[in-house]
Every structure is written in structure tokens, then in C-alpha cells.
Design an enzyme around this catalytic site. Structure first.
Site, PDB file in Angstrom:
ATOM      1  N   ASP A  71       1.564   7.631  -0.625  1.00 11.67           N
ATOM      2  CA  ASP A  71       1.431   6.478  -1.505  1.00 11.67           C
ATOM      3  C   ASP A  71       0.010   6.469  -2.070  1.00 11.67           C
ATOM      4  O   ASP A  71      -0.975   6.680  -1.324  1.00 11.67           O
ATOM      5  CB  ASP A  71       1.693   5.187  -0.708  1.00 11.67           C
ATOM      6  CG  ASP A  71       1.684   3.955  -1.591  1.00 11.67           C
ATOM      7  OD1 ASP A  71       2.753   3.623  -2.132  1.00 11.67           O
ATOM      8  OD2 ASP A  71       0.598   3.353  -1.752  1.00 11.67           O
ATOM      9  N   ILE A  72      -0.107   6.255  -3.378  1.00  6.94           N
ATOM     10  CA  ILE A  72      -1.428   6.192  -3.999  1.00  6.94           C
ATOM     11  C   ILE A  72      -2.084   4.868  -3.608  1.00  6.94           C
ATOM     12  O   ILE A  72      -1.513   3.795  -3.816  1.00  6.94           O
ATOM     13  CB  ILE A  72      -1.338   6.305  -5.530  1.00  6.94           C
ATOM     14  CG1 ILE A  72      -0.678   7.642  -5.921  1.00  6.94           C
ATOM     15  CG2 ILE A  72      -2.718   6.204  -6.173  1.00  6.94           C
ATOM     16  CD1 ILE A  72      -0.411   7.790  -7.401  1.00  6.94           C
TER      17      ILE A  72
ATOM     18  N   GLU B 158       4.564   4.432  -7.088  1.00  2.00           N
ATOM     19  CA  GLU B 158       3.438   5.323  -6.791  1.00  2.00           C
ATOM     20  C   GLU B 158       3.665   6.117  -5.513  1.00  2.00           C
ATOM     21  O   GLU B 158       2.729   6.677  -4.950  1.00  2.00           O
ATOM     22  CB  GLU B 158       2.132   4.506  -6.672  1.00  2.00           C
ATOM     23  CG  GLU B 158       2.051   3.571  -5.482  1.00  2.00           C
ATOM     24  CD  GLU B 158       2.635   2.190  -5.756  1.00  2.00           C
ATOM     25  OE1 GLU B 158       2.228   1.246  -5.071  1.00  2.00           O
ATOM     26  OE2 GLU B 158       3.479   2.054  -6.666  1.00  2.00           O
TER      27      GLU B 158
END
Length: 340
Positions: A204-205, A247
Site C-alpha cells: 500500500d502506498i 493504491e
């Protein structure tokens, strides 16, 4: 009176001898009285030579030489020459020379010339058909080429749409549907093998919403693309990467135990963190938090399906991801799937 009778008897012998010589295949033996007649033996030799020549003719041999002079021998020699020339012309026709014509053998000449004329007409007909077939073949080849080109274009189009259906339009990575389909098959294989390993990874960003809110969605798209390219560059050919949604990214690491999976995950995390931010004027690096679940085939339940195993492994990887986020982000957290 007796002299006249003697001459008549001798003349009868000559007639009988010549008659038998000409009508029968075997030449009779002449008596002493006949041989004593001046020129008789020369006449017999002449007749014998002509008979022998005609016998060769009847057997198809036209190369026998006539030794005797005279008109009759000359006629036979002329016939012999004509027939030999006709034979030569027949060979010429057989070799393809249909311009041959015969003008010296009467009805035989007419038959020969009619034959060659018919052959010429047939040849012209064949050539005409051949030209038509050649043209038709060329037309068919053009049509086949068009159809092949259309088929190739259709296959390319189908492949393009197939790839589009499997790919995420923003990042170019595989989409979530393809990931589940392909990885399920891979886990089924692992389940059947002994001492086989793999890892399921969720990424996950960090603070992605902040990039979108601060710099806009175009910048957010650039961040997504940059992370996708960076992760791809850190992977092996056998690994499967997909955009899971938003994301988040999902990753399948084939033939990777916990140590190898952790090593690859750390390589990804470091590579992303070292890339400059695509946000204009921002000095905040883009980072990812990573959750990893190790799967060991020796600890899997034989009754579990590949789909269930994948769902459970991703759930554990997602839980590990949230641990990484809770502990400060930009880190890798691991867990293992156990269904013994």
C-alpha cells in the site's frame, strides 16, 4: 519342232520358278537348265534382295539397305526414305515440335497433318486453360492473403482487447481478476507438490490520499505509475504483480520461502523509497508498506481449494500490511499460512 517344244518347256520352267519365288516366302532351288540361262541368276538375286527388304519393312525395320539397282529398287528406296523421314518427324512431334508437316505420302500425309493440327488446337486449348487457372490461382492467393491479413488483424485485436481486459488502465499492471485467476492455478500446483513454497504480498502506498489532495489526481496517477514501474523492476519473471485496487498492489512470489520473500519485499520497499517523488516541489519520498504471507505446501490442508488458500493467504498478508502501517509505515511485516 522338237526345238520349239524344248524352248516352250524351258520358258514354262522359268515362269513356274519366278511365280514360286514371288508368291512364296521360301525361294526354290533352280535347276541346271535354268541356271544355264544367261542373266537368270542375276534376276533371282534381284528378286531375293527385294523380298528380303520388304520382309524387313513388314517387321518395322526401315534401315535395311537395298543393294540392287533399277527402278523397282529405286521406288522401294524412295519409300524407305519417306517412311524414315516420317518416323523422324513423329519423334519431333513427340518432343513438342507441332509445326511438322508431311506432303509426300498422300493419305498418310493428310492423317499426319490432321493429327498435328489437332495437337496444336489441343495445346492452345490447354494453354488457354492454364492461363485461366494461373489467373484464378493468383486471384485466390490474393484473396487468401487478404483473409490471412484480416485473421491476423482480428487475432491482434482480440489479443489487444484480451490484454486490456486483464490490465489496469492506469498502471498497465494485471488487474485483480487476472491475479486471482492465475495465482489460484499456481497455488493448486504448489498444493500438489512437496516442499514447495510461495509468498503472497500486499502493498500500500503510504499517505497516498495526501498526494491526491495536495497535488491533484494527475499527480496521484503519476505516483501510481512510478510505484508500479519500480516494483516491476525488482521482480523475477515468474512473479505475478497486479493492482489490487486504489493504491494497493498484490504480488505472488513463486518458489520463494519466507527468507527469499522477505528479501524481495525489502528490495521493493527500498527501491520505491529511493525514487524521487513525482509531486512538483515535494521533498517527501513516496514509500510503501508491505505485508507478506509465506505459504508452505507441507502445512496445507489437502481439502482446501486453491481459491480458499489464496483468499486466506491474502487476508493474512493484508493483516500484516496493517501491522506495518501501525508500526510506522515504510516497512515489511510477515506472517505464515498454516492449515495443518
Amino acid at each position: 519342232m522338237s526345238d520349239s517344244c524344248g524352248k516352250a518347256d524351258l520358258a514354262a520352267q522359268v515362269v513356274a520358278y519366278l511365280n514360286e519365288s514371288l508368291k512364296k516366302s521360301r525361294t526354290p532351288e533352280a535347276g541346271a537348265e535354268l541356271k544355264a540361262i544367261e542373266g537368270f541368276e542375276e534376276l533371282c538375286a534381284y528378286i531375293q534382295d527385294i523380298k528380303e527388304t520388304l520382309l524387313h519393312f513388314s517387321n518395322g525395320d526401315f534401315d535395311h539397305a537395298i543393294k540392287q539397282p533399277g527402278a523397282t529398287a529405286g521406288f522401294i528406296k524412295a519409300l524407305q526414305s519417306n517412311i524414315r523421314h516420317l518416323a523422324w518427324q513423329c519423334y519431333a512431334v513427340a518432343d513438342g515440335d507441332l509445326d511438322q508437316r508431311v506432303e509426300f505420302l498422300g493419305a498418310l500425309s493428310k492423317a499426319f497433318n490432321r493429327m498435328t493440327e489437332a495437337l496444336v488446337a489441343k495445346q492452345e486449348e490447354i494453354l488457354s486453360h492454364q492461363a485461366a487457372l494461373t489467373k484464378k490461382t493468383e486471384e485466390l492467393q490474393i484473396e487468401i492473403k487478404k483473409k490471412e491479413d484480416m485473421a491476423a488483424a482480428l487475432r491482434a485485436s482480440e489479443e489487444m482487447y484480451r490484454q486490456r481486459s486483464l490490465r489496469d488502465p492506469r498502471t498497465g499492471l494485471y488487474n485483480r481478476g487476472y491475479f486471482f485467476e492465475s495465482v489460484t492455478r499456481e497455488i493448486e500446483k504448489i498444493k500438489r507438490q512437496k516442499k514447495a513454497h510461495c509468498c503472497l504480498v500486499m502493498m500500500d502506498i503510504d499517505f497516498f490520499k495526501k498526494f491526491n489532495d495536495t497535488y491533484g489526481h494527475l499527480c496521484g496517477d503519476q505516483v501510481l505509475k512510478m510505484v508500479a514501474v519500480t516494483i516491476t523492476g525488482a521482480l523475477r519473471k515468474s512473479d505475478i504483480l497486479a493492482r489490487y485496487g486504489g493504491e494497493e498492489f498484490s504480488l505472488f512470489l513463486a518458489n520463494a520461502d519466507l527468507d527469499i520473500g522477505t528479501l524481495i519485499a525489502e528490495r521493493i520497499r527500498t527501491a520505491v523509497a529511493n525514487r524521487p517523488s513525482p509531486a512538483p516541489g515535494s521533498h517527501t519520498p513516496v514509500t510503501v508498506s508491505i505485508g507478506l504471507c509465506h505459504v508452505d505446501s507441507r502445512r496445507l490442508s489437502p481439502s482446501s481449494s486453491g481459491d480458499d488458500l489464496l483468499t486466506n493467504a491474502l487476508k493474512l498478508a493484508d493483516e500484516a500490511l496493517y501491522v506495518a502501517k501501525d508500526r510506522g509505515r515504510n516497512m515489511v511485516w510477515t506472517s505464515s499460512l498454516s492449515e495443518v
